[in-house]
Structures are given as structure tokens and as C-alpha cells.
Design a protein around this motif. Structure first.
Motif, mmCIF file in Angstrom:
data_model
loop_
_atom_site.group_PDB
_atom_site.id
_atom_site.type_symbol
_atom_site.label_atom_id
_atom_site.label_comp_id
_atom_site.label_asym_id
_atom_site.label_seq_id
_atom_site.Cartn_x
_atom_site.Cartn_y
_atom_site.Cartn_z
ATOM 1 N N TRP A 9 1.060 132.007 -26.656
ATOM 2 C CA TRP A 9 -0.408 131.902 -26.545
ATOM 3 C C TRP A 9 -1.095 133.225 -26.875
ATOM 4 C CZ3 TRP A 9 -3.713 134.590 -23.279
ATOM 5 C CH2 TRP A 9 -3.122 135.291 -22.225
ATOM 6 N N GLU A 34 -8.553 137.763 -12.164
ATOM 7 C CA GLU A 34 -8.714 136.298 -12.055
ATOM 8 C C GLU A 34 -8.799 135.868 -10.594
ATOM 9 O OE1 GLU A 34 -6.217 134.708 -15.985
ATOM 10 O OE2 GLU A 34 -5.153 135.093 -14.124
ATOM 11 N N LYS A 59 -9.170 122.328 -20.320
ATOM 12 C CA LYS A 59 -10.233 122.716 -21.253
ATOM 13 C C LYS A 59 -10.311 121.816 -22.479
ATOM 14 C CE LYS A 59 -8.559 126.912 -21.403
ATOM 15 N NZ LYS A 59 -8.383 128.342 -21.659
ATOM 16 N N ASN A 75 -14.444 129.999 -25.504
ATOM 17 C CA ASN A 75 -13.447 129.358 -24.662
ATOM 18 C C ASN A 75 -14.116 129.086 -23.316
ATOM 19 O OD1 ASN A 75 -11.164 128.773 -23.073
ATOM 20 N ND2 ASN A 75 -10.649 130.942 -22.827
ATOM 21 N N GLY A 96 -0.294 133.325 -17.826
ATOM 22 C CA GLY A 96 -1.523 133.453 -18.589
ATOM 23 C C GLY A 96 -1.686 132.337 -19.607
ATOM 24 N N GLY A 97 -2.939 131.996 -19.882
ATOM 25 C CA GLY A 97 -3.211 130.955 -20.867
ATOM 26 C C GLY A 97 -2.949 129.548 -20.339
ATOM 27 N N HIS A 138 -6.959 128.696 -27.065
ATOM 28 C CA HIS A 138 -7.299 128.385 -25.673
ATOM 29 C C HIS A 138 -7.788 126.962 -25.508
ATOM 30 C CE1 HIS A 138 -6.109 132.222 -24.241
ATOM 31 N NE2 HIS A 138 -6.458 132.622 -25.452
ATOM 32 N N ASP A 154 -13.948 127.802 -19.627
ATOM 33 C CA ASP A 154 -13.081 127.386 -18.521
ATOM 34 C C ASP A 154 -13.774 126.292 -17.737
ATOM 35 O OD1 ASP A 154 -10.688 128.984 -18.558
ATOM 36 O OD2 ASP A 154 -11.943 130.716 -18.091
ATOM 37 N N LYS A 213 -15.047 137.899 -13.539
ATOM 38 C CA LYS A 213 -14.078 137.284 -14.451
ATOM 39 C C LYS A 213 -14.090 137.902 -15.842
ATOM 40 C CE LYS A 213 -11.109 133.803 -15.156
ATOM 41 N NZ LYS A 213 -10.559 134.236 -16.426
ATOM 42 N N TRP A 240 -0.033 139.288 -20.333
ATOM 43 C CA TRP A 240 -1.242 139.865 -20.934
ATOM 44 C C TRP A 240 -1.836 140.977 -20.085
ATOM 45 C CZ3 TRP A 240 -5.965 139.771 -18.420
ATOM 46 C CH2 TRP A 240 -6.059 138.913 -17.318
ATOM 47 N N TRP A 263 -4.423 128.578 -12.861
ATOM 48 C CA TRP A 263 -3.489 129.638 -13.230
ATOM 49 C C TRP A 263 -4.115 131.030 -13.095
ATOM 50 C CZ3 TRP A 263 -5.351 126.291 -17.145
ATOM 51 C CH2 TRP A 263 -6.074 126.879 -18.179
ATOM 52 N N TRP A 264 -5.103 131.128 -12.232
ATOM 53 C CA TRP A 264 -5.784 132.414 -12.102
ATOM 54 C C TRP A 264 -5.121 133.271 -11.033
ATOM 55 C CZ3 TRP A 264 -11.248 129.855 -12.488
ATOM 56 C CH2 TRP A 264 -11.571 129.708 -13.853
ATOM 57 N N HIS A 266 -15.894 132.333 -22.098
ATOM 58 C CA HIS A 266 -15.125 133.515 -22.465
ATOM 59 C C HIS A 266 -15.196 133.663 -23.974
ATOM 60 C CE1 HIS A 266 -13.080 135.258 -19.068
ATOM 61 N NE2 HIS A 266 -12.563 134.124 -18.660
ATOM 62 N N TRP A 292 -11.272 138.008 -20.332
ATOM 63 C CA TRP A 292 -10.667 138.070 -19.004
ATOM 64 C C TRP A 292 -9.977 139.432 -18.836
ATOM 65 C CZ3 TRP A 292 -9.806 134.245 -22.589
ATOM 66 C CH2 TRP A 292 -8.637 134.333 -23.346
HETATM 67 C C1 GAL Z 1 -7.338 131.551 -20.639
HETATM 68 C C2 GAL Z 1 -8.391 131.215 -19.629
HETATM 69 C C3 GAL Z 1 -8.914 132.450 -18.998
HETATM 70 C C4 GAL Z 1 -7.803 133.377 -18.545
HETATM 71 C C5 GAL Z 1 -6.669 133.475 -19.560
HETATM 72 C C6 GAL Z 1 -5.455 134.250 -19.088
HETATM 73 O O1 GAL Z 1 -6.849 130.399 -21.255
HETATM 74 O O2 GAL Z 1 -9.430 130.535 -20.259
HETATM 75 O O3 GAL Z 1 -9.770 132.144 -17.952
HETATM 76 O O4 GAL Z 1 -7.368 132.954 -17.342
HETATM 77 O O5 GAL Z 1 -6.269 132.227 -20.011
HETATM 78 O O6 GAL Z 1 -4.826 133.642 -18.026
#
Ligand code: GAL
Length: 421
Positions: free
Chosen positions: A193, A39, A90, A302, A65-66, A380, A304, A340, A252, A33-34, A145, A272
Motif C-alpha cells: 500500500w 491516529e 472507504k 482519500n 497502516g492503510g 486508499h 475516511d 489526524k 509508514w 486500524w488507527w 486526507h 496522516w
Molecule cells: C489510510 C487512512 C488514513 C491512515 C492511513 C495509515 O488508508 O485513510 O486515515 O490511517 O491509512 O494507516
């Protein structure tokens, strides 16, 4: 003639060697989801590294995001018996998927053993990556993170004579002052989230490390419904009052952009967000401030990671092995994490090329690990299984988007967790 023949032979050897590396690299369909600016820039480093190993990357991005949307897509692919070669996943969800039987026979474990990952990672991180009763690597970590951060526009703060807040009261006072001056104090995106991300930072600060562990990790009913939790919801209500009308549904990175361009003063978000500042060419201490949200040396982590599913076919298995090896590459972890906003998962990556926020994160992580403040982010997916995570997130969001009292929210939180167990 002889020269021509020589050239032909060299050409043949060269062609043969590139073909053979390409085959060695295999193929990988990667679900992730980057998709934000920062990202995507970081992910490109992985794509390039994998390509250098001869790998063929098939991109499967699911924006959001998330990772909520990505996780839904992933689930349906798995249910349909068609998992991708690798996907972002994760924490305890890694073990949840293993229990569903889609991860064995752990093709990357051999790579992890050959490259001695156990010695390159902290046991806390490496345990998250293991399946089969925490005995075999089935996932590879890219980073760490930190969640509990304030990001702020330096010009906005400076021009109002404000410093970065070191207590929640200080934050509330600064936010009120900014609000009276017509600045949006708190850039927030109203998505569950993101509400949960803010909530856990507040909870860590107001409740402290032990309380966080009791409420979020142990799911202790007294902690969930008690007076400290009421105070946490009180602060959430204050934060709600510092948001703007555009909050519902906002992504976000759009909230981060509001801080960048001075429309808003603060954002509470994992690092991030720093990937976005960096991607826009902004520098910490010059254009923006980064500081952990107030707590007693707590640190919400957190990690990844990419999980690798059980696959048939040499090319896919080769792809998994090459990708796992790329992810754990020392130089890759340096460059990727600079973009990142995170810090490397590997313990041996030098930090001298990282910025002040990342350096602070690395030293705070060490300190908090020694003093009991290193705690998994629930927002997360590092602390809880999906049922409990979802139950908690729902109550937090409902409270944030209504005028529910803090007492009621704390009671509902405990009830929702009880019902989910
Ligand atoms: C988190 C992830 C991050 C970042 C964020 C927003 O859950 O660990 O790497 O991508 O979402 O998308």
C-alpha cells in the motif's frame, strides 16, 4: 428534612437523566486500524464524543497502516455473519458491501436526513457515503486526507542548501546530493500500500490530471501500457535507488520517524504523516516542511469513513445513530482533523485553528475541484473496486522490489487490469 427530600429528588432526577442518556447512546463495536500515535490520539476524540452522548464503545483495533489487515478481519467477520456495529471502510468498497446485502436497512439514514448532511458535504463526498443506488446514507465521513505530499526534515534540507522540490527532476537532484552526503534521501516502508501511495503521486505528477483519470479511474488500456506509464515506472525506479536497506516491511510511521529525527530527508505519504509530526510536538515550517508533490494542481483525495451494518437490537441501532451523529459533529470534525492531519469533510468548519499544511490543503482542494485536478486515490480505496486495486498494487510492488524494466511493468499493469475485469 425538606432540604434532604429536595436533595433526594434532585439526585434521583440526575441519576435518571444520566441513565437515560446512556441508554440513548447505545453501544458500538468499532473495527478500525488507527493505532499509530497520531491516529490513536485523533480516534480518542471520537471515543470521547460518543461517550458524551452516552454511548459505550467497544474497541476492535486491527493494526496495519492503510487498513489491509483490518479489511481481512472485517471480511471474515462479515462472511461469518457477525459484522461489527461500525467499521472503517472507504470509497467503492462501501457500495460493494451494500451489494452483499449486509448494510441494509441503513439505520443512519434517518440521522443524516434530520441533520441535513446533504447540505453539509460536497456531493462528491456525500455520494461515496450512500448505498441503495446512491440514495441512502450508510456511511459517515470524518475527513479528507490528501495523498500527494512531500514531508521533509527542515534542518537536513537547510543544512545542505536545499529547498523543497517543485519538480521531479529537482527532487532527483536533491536526493542524489543528500545521498552523496550520507543521508537517506527517501524514507519508505516497503509494503504494497505504501508503494502504491508513492506510485499514484508520481503518476499524477508525471502524467498530469487527465492521464491520471484515464489510467486510474477509466482503466484505459492505452494509458496503462503506453509511454507515459513507462516514464512513471522510470521515476519509481529512481525512487527505489533513494531508499535504504531497512525499507522492506517497514511501517509508514517508522518511516515518518526517520524524517523527524533527521536520519532521512523526505517521505511521500498522505497527511496522516502530519498527525505523527504533530503528536511529537513538531511544527510545520519550523521543524519540517510540507509541500504537495509536483503536479499540475492535482489533488489526490482519500475520505475516511465509517460504514454501519444492518443490525438487530435497539442498543446497537441507537449506538449507530449516536456514532454517526458524533462523526458529523462540527466541533468534533475540527478537533479530530487537527490531530489526524486531514481537513474536515464538513464544508462549514472554520480553518483558522488549523496549521499551514491543512490550510494549503483546503485551498488547493477548492482550486483543484474547479480545474479538474481533484482525483480519487486508488491506493486508499477511493477509485477502484478491490479486484482492480489489488491487481494494480501487485504489479507496482513487484516492479519496485525487482529489476523489472519500466516497459515490462507497464505491459504487465495493463494485462493485470484486463484479467481482473
Ligand atoms: C489510510 C487512512 C488514513 C491512515 C492511513 C495509515 O488508508 O485513510 O486515515 O490511517 O491509512 O494507516
Amino acid at each position: 428534612m425538606l432540604v434532604k427530600l429536595e436533595k433526594l429528588i434532585i439526585g434521583f432526577i440526575f441519576a435518571f437523566s444520566t441513565v437515560s442518556t446512556a441508554m440513548a447512546g447505545g453501544e458500538a463495536e468499532v473495527l478500525h486500524w488507527w493505532t499509530s500515535g497520531g491516529e490513536a490520539k485523533a480516534l480518542q476524540v471520537l471515543k470521547d464524543d460518543f461517550a458524551k452522548k452516552g454511548g459505550t464503545w467497544k474497541d476492535m483495533p486491527v493494526a496495519g497502516g492503510g487498513g489491509d489487515a483490518a479489511n481481512v478481519t472485517l471480511k471474515s467477520r462479515i462472511v461469518a455473519g457477525d459484522p461489527p456495529t461500525a467499521s472503517q471502510i472507504k470509497g467503492p468498497t462501501i457500495q460493494e458491501y451494500d451489494e452483499e446485502g449486509v448494510v441494509a436497512p441503513y439505520h443512519i439514514h434517518a440521522v443524516a436526513k434530520a441533520e441535513n448532511w446533504d447540505s453539509l458535504l460536497s456531493s462528491q463526498v456525500s455520494n461515496h457515503m450512500k448505498c441503495d443506488g446512491f440514495t441512502k446514507y450508510c456511511a459517515a465521513p470524518v475527513n479528507i486526507h490528501r495523498i500527494d505530499w512531500f514531508w521533509a526534515n527542515k534542518k537536513v534540507l537547510d543544512s545542505h542548501g536545499l529547498k523543497m522540490p517543485t519538480s521531479w527532476d529537482e527532487f532527483n537532484a536533491a536526493a542524489s546530493k543528500l545521498q552523496s552526503a550520507g543521508i537517506i534521501p527517501f524514507a519508505h516502508g516497503g509494503q504494497p500500500w505504501q508503494d502504491a501511495t508513492v506510485f499514484e503521486a508520481v503518476l499524477l505528477g508525471i502524467g498530469g490530471n487527465e492521464f491520471y483519470h484515464k489510467a486510474i479511474v477509466e482503466l484505459d488500456m492505452n494509458a496503462l501500457s503506453g509511454p507515459t506509464m513507462v516514464k512513471v515506472f522510470d521515476q519509481m525506479r529512481k525512487l527505489q535507488g533513494f531508499t535504504d536497506k531497512g525499507m522492506p516491511g517497514r511501517d509508514w510511521n517508522v518511516a515518518t520517524a526517520m524524517v523527524m529525527n533527521g536520519k532521512a530527508a523526505f517521505q511521500i505519504m498522505g497527511d496522516w504523516a502530519k498527525g505523527e509530526f504533530s503528536n511529537a510536538g513538531l511544527k510545520p515550517g519550523v521543524d519540517y516542511y510540507c509541500l504537495p508533490t509536483p503536479s499540475d494542481h492535482g489533488y489526490l483525495y482519500n475520505v475516511d469513513s465509517f460504514i454501519f451494518y444492518g443490525m438487530k437490537g435497539k442498543s446497537k441501532i441507537d449506538g449507530q445513530k449516536a456514532l454517526a451523529s458524533s462523526i458529523m459533529g462540527k466541533n468534533f470534525q475540527k478537533i479530530f482533523n487537527i490531530y489526524k492531519g486531514s481537513i474536515p469533510a464538513r464544508l462549514d468548519v472554520p480553518m483558522d485553528e488549523f496549521d499551514m499544511c491543512a490550510k494549503g490543503s483546503a485551498s488547493d482542494l477548492k482550486y483543484s475541484a474547479m480545474t479538474g485536478g481533484l482525483l480519487p486515490s486508488f491506493a486508499h480505496g477511493m477509485a477502484l473496486r478491490n479486484a482492480q486495486k489489488g491487481a494494480m498494487q501487485d504489479v507496482i510492488t513487484e516492479h519496485f522490489n525487482s529489476n523489472m524494466s519500466s516497459h515490462e511493468a507497464a505491459r504487465r499493469l495493463a494485462d493485470a487490469i484486463q484479467a481482473s475485469l
